[in-house]
Motif scaffolding. Structure first.
Motif, PDB file in Angstrom:
ATOM      1  N   ALA A  45       0.928  -1.349  -0.150  1.00 39.84           N
ATOM      2  CA  ALA A  45      -0.002   0.075  -0.035  1.00 39.84           C
ATOM      3  C   ALA A  45       0.848   1.301   0.073  1.00 39.84           C
ATOM      4  O   ALA A  45       0.319   2.408  -0.322  1.00 39.84           O
ATOM      5  N   LEU A  46       2.294   1.154   0.184  1.00 36.68           N
ATOM      6  CA  LEU A  46       2.838   2.305   0.478  1.00 36.68           C
ATOM      7  C   LEU A  46       3.840   2.704  -0.698  1.00 36.68           C
ATOM      8  O   LEU A  46       4.679   3.435  -0.975  1.00 36.68           O
ATOM      9  N   ASP A  47       3.548   1.856  -1.793  1.00 32.67           N
ATOM     10  CA  ASP A  47       4.376   1.757  -3.104  1.00 32.67           C
ATOM     11  C   ASP A  47       3.661   2.077  -4.351  1.00 32.67           C
ATOM     12  O   ASP A  47       2.708   1.193  -4.551  1.00 32.67           O
ATOM     13  N   GLN A  48       3.636   3.262  -4.608  1.00 31.99           N
ATOM     14  CA  GLN A  48       2.654   3.879  -5.917  1.00 31.99           C
ATOM     15  C   GLN A  48       2.795   2.849  -7.015  1.00 31.99           C
ATOM     16  O   GLN A  48       1.747   2.817  -7.474  1.00 31.99           O
ATOM     17  N   GLU A  49       3.649   2.354  -7.265  1.00 33.81           N
ATOM     18  CA  GLU A  49       4.036   1.447  -8.563  1.00 33.81           C
ATOM     19  C   GLU A  49       3.161   0.278  -8.480  1.00 33.81           C
ATOM     20  O   GLU A  49       2.417   0.019  -9.418  1.00 33.81           O
ATOM     21  N   ALA A  50       3.350  -0.160  -7.215  1.00 33.10           N
ATOM     22  CA  ALA A  50       2.490  -1.493  -6.875  1.00 33.10           C
ATOM     23  C   ALA A  50       1.001  -1.176  -6.980  1.00 33.10           C
ATOM     24  O   ALA A  50       0.328  -2.101  -7.287  1.00 33.10           O
ATOM     25  N   ALA A  51       0.570  -0.221  -6.466  1.00 32.44           N
ATOM     26  CA  ALA A  51      -0.813   0.226  -6.342  1.00 32.44           C
ATOM     27  C   ALA A  51      -1.313   0.376  -7.824  1.00 32.44           C
ATOM     28  O   ALA A  51      -2.361  -0.106  -8.174  1.00 32.44           O
ATOM     29  N   LYS A  52      -0.610   0.996  -8.543  1.00 26.81           N
ATOM     30  CA  LYS A  52      -0.812   1.138 -10.012  1.00 26.81           C
ATOM     31  C   LYS A  52      -1.185  -0.173 -10.672  1.00 26.81           C
ATOM     32  O   LYS A  52      -1.996  -0.517 -11.428  1.00 26.81           O
ATOM     33  N   LYS A  53      -0.306  -1.218 -10.154  1.00 28.67           N
ATOM     34  CA  LYS A  53      -0.285  -2.600 -10.857  1.00 28.67           C
ATOM     35  C   LYS A  53      -1.824  -3.187 -10.590  1.00 28.67           C
ATOM     36  O   LYS A  53      -2.533  -3.925 -11.473  1.00 28.67           O
ATOM     37  N   ILE A  54      -2.455  -2.865  -9.509  1.00 26.05           N
ATOM     38  CA  ILE A  54      -3.664  -3.277  -8.993  1.00 26.05           C
ATOM     39  C   ILE A  54      -4.633  -2.820  -9.937  1.00 26.05           C
ATOM     40  O   ILE A  54      -5.631  -3.541 -10.570  1.00 26.05           O
ATOM     41  N   TYR A  55      -4.855  -1.509 -10.453  1.00 23.57           N
ATOM     42  CA  TYR A  55      -5.966  -0.817 -11.331  1.00 23.57           C
ATOM     43  C   TYR A  55      -5.667  -1.594 -12.548  1.00 23.57           C
ATOM     44  O   TYR A  55      -6.831  -1.706 -13.173  1.00 23.57           O
ATOM     45  N   ALA A  56      -4.396  -1.682 -13.000  1.00 25.66           N
ATOM     46  CA  ALA A  56      -4.283  -2.316 -14.247  1.00 25.66           C
ATOM     47  C   ALA A  56      -4.909  -3.823 -14.254  1.00 25.66           C
ATOM     48  O   ALA A  56      -5.578  -4.090 -15.227  1.00 25.66           O
ATOM     49  N   ALA A  57      -4.425  -4.307 -13.344  1.00 25.02           N
ATOM     50  CA  ALA A  57      -4.946  -5.993 -13.089  1.00 25.02           C
ATOM     51  C   ALA A  57      -6.530  -5.984 -13.363  1.00 25.02           C
ATOM     52  O   ALA A  57      -7.054  -7.090 -13.831  1.00 25.02           O
ATOM     53  N   GLU A  77      -1.323   3.781  13.081  1.00 27.81           N
ATOM     54  CA  GLU A  77      -0.642   5.199  13.405  1.00 27.81           C
ATOM     55  C   GLU A  77       0.196   5.666  12.245  1.00 27.81           C
ATOM     56  O   GLU A  77       0.273   6.898  11.820  1.00 27.81           O
ATOM     57  N   THR A  78       0.581   5.025  11.445  1.00 27.32           N
ATOM     58  CA  THR A  78       1.679   5.397  10.548  1.00 27.32           C
ATOM     59  C   THR A  78       0.673   5.594   9.151  1.00 27.32           C
ATOM     60  O   THR A  78       1.290   6.420   8.337  1.00 27.32           O
ATOM     61  N   LEU A  79      -0.374   5.217   8.956  1.00 26.51           N
ATOM     62  CA  LEU A  79      -1.276   5.361   7.877  1.00 26.51           C
ATOM     63  C   LEU A  79      -2.152   6.820   7.965  1.00 26.51           C
ATOM     64  O   LEU A  79      -2.720   7.025   6.964  1.00 26.51           O
ATOM     65  N   VAL A  80      -2.395   7.086   9.286  1.00 24.36           N
ATOM     66  CA  VAL A  80      -3.649   7.835   9.230  1.00 24.36           C
ATOM     67  C   VAL A  80      -3.341   9.162  10.170  1.00 24.36           C
ATOM     68  O   VAL A  80      -1.957   8.973  10.910  1.00 24.36           O
ATOM     69  N   GLY A 107       1.072  11.317   5.364  1.00 24.59           N
ATOM     70  CA  GLY A 107       2.024  11.385   4.358  1.00 24.59           C
ATOM     71  C   GLY A 107       2.516  10.340   3.714  1.00 24.59           C
ATOM     72  O   GLY A 107       3.060  10.208   2.645  1.00 24.59           O
ATOM     73  N   ALA A 108       2.525   8.973   4.396  1.00 24.77           N
ATOM     74  CA  ALA A 108       3.066   7.848   3.952  1.00 24.77           C
ATOM     75  C   ALA A 108       2.311   7.053   2.977  1.00 24.77           C
ATOM     76  O   ALA A 108       2.797   6.472   2.115  1.00 24.77           O
ATOM     77  N   VAL A 109       1.048   7.615   2.954  1.00 24.21           N
ATOM     78  CA  VAL A 109       0.112   6.883   2.059  1.00 24.21           C
ATOM     79  C   VAL A 109       0.062   7.472   0.428  1.00 24.21           C
ATOM     80  O   VAL A 109      -0.291   8.682   0.476  1.00 24.21           O
ATOM     81  N   LEU A 117      -7.449  10.998  -2.922  1.00 17.59           N
ATOM     82  CA  LEU A 117      -8.230  11.345  -1.952  1.00 17.59           C
ATOM     83  C   LEU A 117      -7.438  11.690  -0.580  1.00 17.59           C
ATOM     84  O   LEU A 117      -6.011  11.065  -0.585  1.00 17.59           O
ATOM     85  N   ASP A 118      -7.742  12.726   0.292  1.00 13.54           N
ATOM     86  CA  ASP A 118      -6.741  12.993   1.532  1.00 13.54           C
ATOM     87  C   ASP A 118      -7.150  12.012   2.549  1.00 13.54           C
ATOM     88  O   ASP A 118      -6.740  12.217   3.882  1.00 13.54           O
ATOM     89  N   THR A 119      -7.985  11.065   2.374  1.00 13.54           N
ATOM     90  CA  THR A 119      -8.477   9.989   3.622  1.00 13.54           C
ATOM     91  C   THR A 119      -7.913   8.556   2.964  1.00 13.54           C
ATOM     92  O   THR A 119      -7.804   8.469   1.841  1.00 13.54           O
ATOM     93  N   VAL A 120      -7.964   7.751   3.799  1.00 11.13           N
ATOM     94  CA  VAL A 120      -7.352   6.345   3.665  1.00 11.13           C
ATOM     95  C   VAL A 120      -8.453   5.546   4.434  1.00 11.13           C
ATOM     96  O   VAL A 120      -8.833   5.774   5.287  1.00 11.13           O
ATOM     97  N   ALA A 121      -8.787   4.353   3.697  1.00 11.96           N
ATOM     98  CA  ALA A 121      -9.527   3.148   4.416  1.00 11.96           C
ATOM     99  C   ALA A 121      -8.577   2.203   4.700  1.00 11.96           C
ATOM    100  O   ALA A 121      -7.751   1.672   4.168  1.00 11.96           O
ATOM    101  N   VAL A 122      -9.015   1.717   6.020  1.00 10.67           N
ATOM    102  CA  VAL A 122      -8.051   0.850   6.782  1.00 10.67           C
ATOM    103  C   VAL A 122      -8.824  -0.102   7.418  1.00 10.67           C
ATOM    104  O   VAL A 122      -9.955   0.003   7.925  1.00 10.67           O
TER     105      VAL A 122
END
Ligand code: TXA
Ligand code: MG
Length: 364
Positions: A45-57, A77-80, A107-109, A117-122
């Motif tokens: 979840a912290l790797d933008q390239e990995a996240a992009k692969k999800i959208y593609a798949a 705590e590190t995500l929100v 900022g880590a996400v 979005l400026d929010t994150v679902a966990v």
């Protein structure tokens, strides 16, 4: 890409069965894995390239955000930024489990994970395979349901294979999931918690823990033109079988969701039967979704599938997506379904069914 399928022996689960999957996730690859709700398609979840692969798949629109899955509370705590009191209460009551909470993101996400979005679902899943995998990966795991965008969510590894073969590195086969509909989503960024997607942590359970909970209008009906649902995923035609699905219910149900919990009226059975016969007379293949109590009353020439006993909401939720997928495989052209009352887990069942039907409800 060759997709490797690894069977997990739940009774004798060992880290060695999960270590290759954990390494793939750490190195930016994609692994599908079982959770208690539906199968997820995981990436760091912290790797933008990995996240992009999800959208593609998945063939998923990139403005539809992902849920970050964690194994332990400190990772939150590190995500929100800022966990409200209600958030803490819900976490204590229902984590690990089928509950996703939306917080302001840290900022880590990366924005690739949150769809801008400026929010994150966990979510902290309860499934031991999912949790141990996340733990071994050592990173939060972004995971949407492991289906091609727009198709019903996968409840078995075979469903995942149908959609993802050749698109991802690995599928962990942990057998059929227990719940069968996706997690409950609650937005905790405002003064009052807002239910964005109903699931197995029911509205009643949320209210019991935190008192007041608002319900996003998109839970019950399509967003009006120009109106933006809070969970961006809710705007897409979701959970959808290829055939046109019509939900048939008694007109008295409007405003009285508790009614007919135990029985379906003969009017509904008649209406479904008549329409099914009409379609079949025109040479169409028809699927009927019903319950144990009524299955014998429908024409045998249709593909008739019972989701379980009417009072057994757990069975109905668990079987729903598998039946929609089976109808796809059978190339059914029209589906008629009985309806369900919107209480407890029934709210999630009704929500998924009305979305699959494109909100096409026939009241008789
Ligand atoms: O049970 C589940 O939640 C499964 C398993 C794999 O954990 N995952 C799942 O993910 O259902 P997905 O991507 O199919 O659905 C996530 C939903 C989407 O409707 C998305 O719009 C919404 O969550 N969502 C994600 N992040 C959000 C955010 N920051 N604010 C509002 N909605 C969000
Ligand atoms: Mg999904």
């Amino acid at each position: 890409m060759k997709t490797k399928v690894v069977k997990i022996d739940r009774a004798r689960m060992r880290d060695s069965q999960l270590s290759e999957a954990a390494r793939i996730l750490r190195e930016g690859g994609l692994v599908a894995f079982p959770t208690e709700t539906v199968y997820g398609l995981g990436a760091n979840a912290l790797d933008q390239e990995a996240a992009k692969k999800i959208y593609a798949a998945k063939g998923r629109p990139s403005d539809n955000p992902l849920i970050a899955h964690i194994a332990r509370e400190p990772e939150l705590e590190t995500l929100v930024q800022g966990i409200s009191k209600a958030g803490r209460t819900l976490m204590e009551a229902y984590w690990p489990g089928p509950l996703t909470m939306v917080f302001p993101k840290s900022g880590a996400v990366p924005y690739e994970t949150t769809g801008g979005l400026d929010t994150v679902a966990v979510r902290m899943p309860g499934d031991p395979v999912a949790r141990r995998l996340i733990e071994l990966a050592g990173v939060p795991v972004a995971a949407p349901s492991a289906n091609t965008s727009g198709r019903p969510s996968p409840t078995t590894a075979d469903h995942v294979f149908q959609d993802m073969d050749g698109r991802i590195e690995m599928i962990l086969d942990g057998g059929e999931v227990g719940i069968g509909v996706e997690s409950t989503i609650v937005d905790l960024t405002g003064p009052v918690p807002v239910l964005l997607r109903p699931g197995a942590v029911t509205l009643e359970m949320l209210c019991a823990a935190v008192g007041e909970v608002a319900v996003d209008p998109a839970v019950a009906r399509p967003a009006a033109a120009g109106q933006k649902p809070k969970a961006p995923g809710m705007k897409y035609r979701h959970y959808a079988p290829r055939a046109e699905l019509t939900l048939v219910e008694e007109s008295e149900w409007e405003g009285q969701p508790g009614l007919s919990q135990k029985a379906v009226s003969p009017r509904v059975v008649e209406a479904i039967t008549r329409r099914a016969l009409e379609k079949m007379a025109r040479g169409h293949k028809v699927g009927i979704i019903c319950t144990e109590e009524t299955r014998q009353r429908y024409p045998a020439e249709a593909e008739v599938r019972s989701l379980g006993r009417r009072g057994d909401e757990e069975a109905i939720a668990r079987n729903l997506f598998a039946v929609l997928r089976e109808f796809d495989n059978l190339e059914v052209e029209a589906i008629f379904s009985e309806s369900f009352s919107g209480e407890r887990l029934g709210l999630a069942i009704r929500n998924r069914l009305t979305k699959a039907a494109g909100y096409h409800i026939l009241r008789v």
